[in-house]
Scaffold this motif. Structure first.
Motif, PDB file in Angstrom:
ATOM      1  N   THR A 109      47.369  33.484  39.057  1.00 37.48           N
ATOM      2  CA  THR A 109      48.202  32.731  39.059  1.00 37.48           C
ATOM      3  C   THR A 109      49.075  32.479  37.799  1.00 37.48           C
ATOM      4  O   THR A 109      49.965  32.008  37.479  1.00 37.48           O
ATOM      5  N   MET A 110      48.477  33.326  36.780  1.00 38.30           N
ATOM      6  CA  MET A 110      48.948  32.988  35.084  1.00 38.30           C
ATOM      7  C   MET A 110      49.787  34.596  34.815  1.00 38.30           C
ATOM      8  O   MET A 110      50.587  34.701  33.952  1.00 38.30           O
TER       9      MET A 110
ATOM     10  N   MET B  17      49.005  46.679  32.667  1.00 40.75           N
ATOM     11  CA  MET B  17      47.785  47.149  32.483  1.00 40.75           C
ATOM     12  C   MET B  17      46.815  46.058  33.056  1.00 40.75           C
ATOM     13  O   MET B  17      45.813  46.663  33.962  1.00 40.75           O
ATOM     14  N   GLY B  18      47.046  44.799  32.893  1.00 42.80           N
ATOM     15  CA  GLY B  18      46.424  43.880  33.299  1.00 42.80           C
ATOM     16  C   GLY B  18      46.016  43.717  34.743  1.00 42.80           C
ATOM     17  O   GLY B  18      45.108  43.750  35.550  1.00 42.80           O
ATOM     18  N   LEU B  19      47.110  43.966  35.605  1.00 44.38           N
ATOM     19  CA  LEU B  19      47.488  44.011  36.965  1.00 44.38           C
ATOM     20  C   LEU B  19      46.800  45.298  37.668  1.00 44.38           C
ATOM     21  O   LEU B  19      46.043  45.053  38.545  1.00 44.38           O
TER      22      LEU B  19
ATOM     23  N   LEU C  54      55.332  44.482  24.248  1.00 47.62           N
ATOM     24  CA  LEU C  54      53.996  44.469  24.141  1.00 47.62           C
ATOM     25  C   LEU C  54      53.319  43.801  25.349  1.00 47.62           C
ATOM     26  O   LEU C  54      52.600  44.253  25.981  1.00 47.62           O
ATOM     27  N   THR C  55      53.935  42.554  25.503  1.00 49.25           N
ATOM     28  CA  THR C  55      53.446  41.545  26.548  1.00 49.25           C
ATOM     29  C   THR C  55      53.633  42.015  27.644  1.00 49.25           C
ATOM     30  O   THR C  55      52.776  42.262  28.623  1.00 49.25           O
TER      31      THR C  55
ATOM     32  N   ILE D 210      45.075  36.012  28.580  1.00 47.74           N
ATOM     33  CA  ILE D 210      45.697  36.702  29.926  1.00 47.74           C
ATOM     34  C   ILE D 210      45.753  38.223  29.596  1.00 47.74           C
ATOM     35  O   ILE D 210      45.633  39.153  30.859  1.00 47.74           O
ATOM     36  N   LEU D 211      45.892  38.833  28.664  1.00 51.52           N
ATOM     37  CA  LEU D 211      46.034  40.391  28.673  1.00 51.52           C
ATOM     38  C   LEU D 211      44.813  41.036  28.324  1.00 51.52           C
ATOM     39  O   LEU D 211      44.375  41.791  29.077  1.00 51.52           O
ATOM     40  N   LEU D 212      44.259  40.596  27.246  1.00 47.47           N
ATOM     41  CA  LEU D 212      43.192  41.481  26.673  1.00 47.47           C
ATOM     42  C   LEU D 212      41.757  40.940  27.049  1.00 47.47           C
ATOM     43  O   LEU D 212      40.770  41.845  27.806  1.00 47.47           O
TER      44      LEU D 212
END
Lengths: 283, 247
Positions: B198-199, A193-195, A186-187, A124-126
């Motif tokens: 969605t996640m 950052m991802g968004l 961190l999460t 999901i993140l990286l």
């Protein structure tokens, strides 16, 4: 007590665990863990084979060796890159101190949380950030995308080793470490950052989605009625740039989230939508 | 034009190696961009590999094998899509028309591979009971056979026998279909983005997505700039939040 048992001969591998044994176990785990992944016990066989060098050192007799091997043939599954090396390192430390049973409960206690943390960090993140960056390079015909992806994979492989040694040093203390709040911070930072990245990349990656619709409008110039062609896309851009990419992603998101459609169904709907818009000469 | 048995073998080995490189060392060689580019190099059309690989990667953004779940096999899709797309007369649209259905169909074989490997752990059970360490080693190290073969065999057969039928089929397809296929390719990344969203906690953090959008759509910032900005914003947010909580 000093009299040696005649029937049970001491195994030749029996002795103290060396740094070389630990290193061998780490390499086995980090290179092959999931090669024998199966529905029944998932990563169990890979785990057993990886920890074998330690088990062989600590088992004095054949009976002990069989018993310790059987302990590791039970169900095990977690994230193989972020999580499993830490658990495996701690488990090696336990086996070294012949605290195998404690190691087993550590495995069971940590594989769930680590699967959650590891999958979140990677999937999901990286991965999305790296993958979108790499894909946009690749779409523009540059080799950079390929090399970014390659480096990303090498990074996951490389970081398993420090993970392993950290887990080994932590040993039982690992459970307390994981319960701390550092990972949550961190999460959260990585989610943000991802968004930002997704927000920028939706219009950038999907900028090819434009409408070809034109209107013929009659306008009066100097008292003479003339036909003038007006394109729809520039008008849409005035209203909200990249409106069509946003609408399509919004539509897919709505199908998944509110209509609870499976990704396969959304794929089908998007294909139908693309064909319809293409045949109707809208796009 | 079609491919010979040699090319089929090379691409089958590529599929085998890439799935193993992902399973074991987590090298991510199964990523469509990597495997697509390598296929492109082998068949002599790197740009096709870039484009097919990137499109499939974007489709797969939110997809992950959580707990060992089966997802579409974009690796095999990228190999077949790139190899067929590189044939004269097939092109990018034809390549995509092969890659996406192939990735979906391959899920059946993924399940077969994961189920068959169960035989190997039963073999290992018996070896452990005898205390036969060497046999345990063999059962584990050959456990990748079902994994590799369920990818390599379909790739081999499809490349060896499939090139002509695929080329004929694509040539027979009307232009309108190919045009629609191109639009589909441009639209499919929406699935990846949507699945990813969605996640993520969109309701809580949506302003950050707006920042990213404004940077690109209005300020025309290049993508690396956006990624750097994203890192800075994420870092600042946690730190400012930490200060606010203490104060």
């Amino acid at each position: 007590m000093a009299s040696p048992q005649k029937t049970e001969k001491v195994l030749p591998e029996y002795g103290p665990v060396t740094k070389a044994d630990l290193s061998k176990a780490a390499w086995r785990h980090n290179v092959t863990l999931q090669w024998s992944w199966n529905y029944e016990r998932m990563q169990a066989l890979g785990y057993l084979w990886s920890i074998m060098p330690i088990l062989q050192r600590r088992a004095k007799t054949q009976e002990e060796l069989v018993a310790s091997m059987q302990r590791h043939l039970v169900f095990y599954n977690t994230n193989p890159a972020v999580g499993s090396p830490v658990i495996f390192g701690a488990s090696c430390a336990m086996e070294e101190q012949t605290q195998g049973e404690m190691g087993d409960s550590l495995k069971v206690a940590l594989m769930g949380p680590f699967a959650g943390i590891g999958d979140t960090i990677m999937a999901i993140l990286l991965r999305p950030i790296i993958a979108v960056l790499a894909a946009s390079f690749a779409l523009s015909g540059s080799w950079a995308g390929f090399f970014i992806m390659l480096a990303f994979g090498l990074f996951w492989f490389w970081q398993k080793f420090p993970e392993f040694w950290w887990g080994y040093k932590q040993g039982v203390g690992l459970v307390h470490q994981v319960a701390g709040g550092a990972l949550d911070k961190l999460t959260e930072g990585a989610t943000i950052m991802g968004l930002v990245v997704v927000g920028g990349f939706v219009p950038s990656i999907m900028s090819r989605l434009v409408t070809t619709v034109k209107f013929a409008q009659s306008v009066t110039v100097d008292g003479k009625a003339t036909e003038k062609v007006v394109e729809l896309q520039p008008a849409l851009d005035q209203l909200l740039p990249y409106m069509i990419p946003l609408l399509v992603v919004g539509f897919a998101y709505w199908l998944l989230k509110s209509r609870k459609q499976s990704p396969m169904m959304v794929l089908l709907y998007l294909t139908i939508l693309a064909f319809a818009l293409s045949f109707l000469k809208i796009m | 034009m079609s491919y010979g048995i040699g090319m089929a073998l090379v691409l089958a080995i590529l599929a085998y190696v890439c799935i193993l490189a992902n399973l074991g060392p987590s090298l991510m060689w199964h990523e469509s961009i990597i495997v697509g580019t390598i296929t492109g190099l082998i068949v002599g059309d790197v740009q096709m590999g870039f484009t097919i690989g990137a499109t499939l990667t974007l489709m797969s953004l939110g997809m992950w094998t959580y707990g060992g779940a089966t997802i579409p096999d974009f690796m095999t899709g990228a190999i077949l899509g790139t190899a067929f797309g590189a044939l004269p007369g097939v092109g990018l649209e034809g390549g995509l028309a092969v890659a996406v259905p192939a990735a979906l169909l391959m899920t059946q074989l993924d399940v077969l591979g994961r189920a068959t490997t169960t035989l190997f752990i039963h073999g290992a059970d018996k070896a452990v009971a005898r205390g036969d360490v060497k046999a345990v080693t063999r059962w584990h190290l050959w456990g990748h056979l079902p994994w590799g073969l369920t990818r390599a065999v379909p790739v081999f057969l499809a490349i060896w026998l499939g090139a002509e039928p695929v080329t004929k089929f694509i040539e027979w397809m009307p232009d309108a279909f190919m045009k629609a296929m191109r639009l589909t390719g441009a639209m499919l990344p929406a699935l990846g983005f949507a699945l990813l969203l969605t996640m993520m906690p969109v309701k809580k953090y949506w302003p950050f997505a707006v920042i990213g959008y404004v940077l690109f759509a209005y300020l025309k910032m290049p993508m690396v700039g956006i990624a750097l900005m994203a890192a800075a914003v994420g870092f600042l947010y946690i730190n400012v939040k930490g200060v606010a909580n203490r104060g």
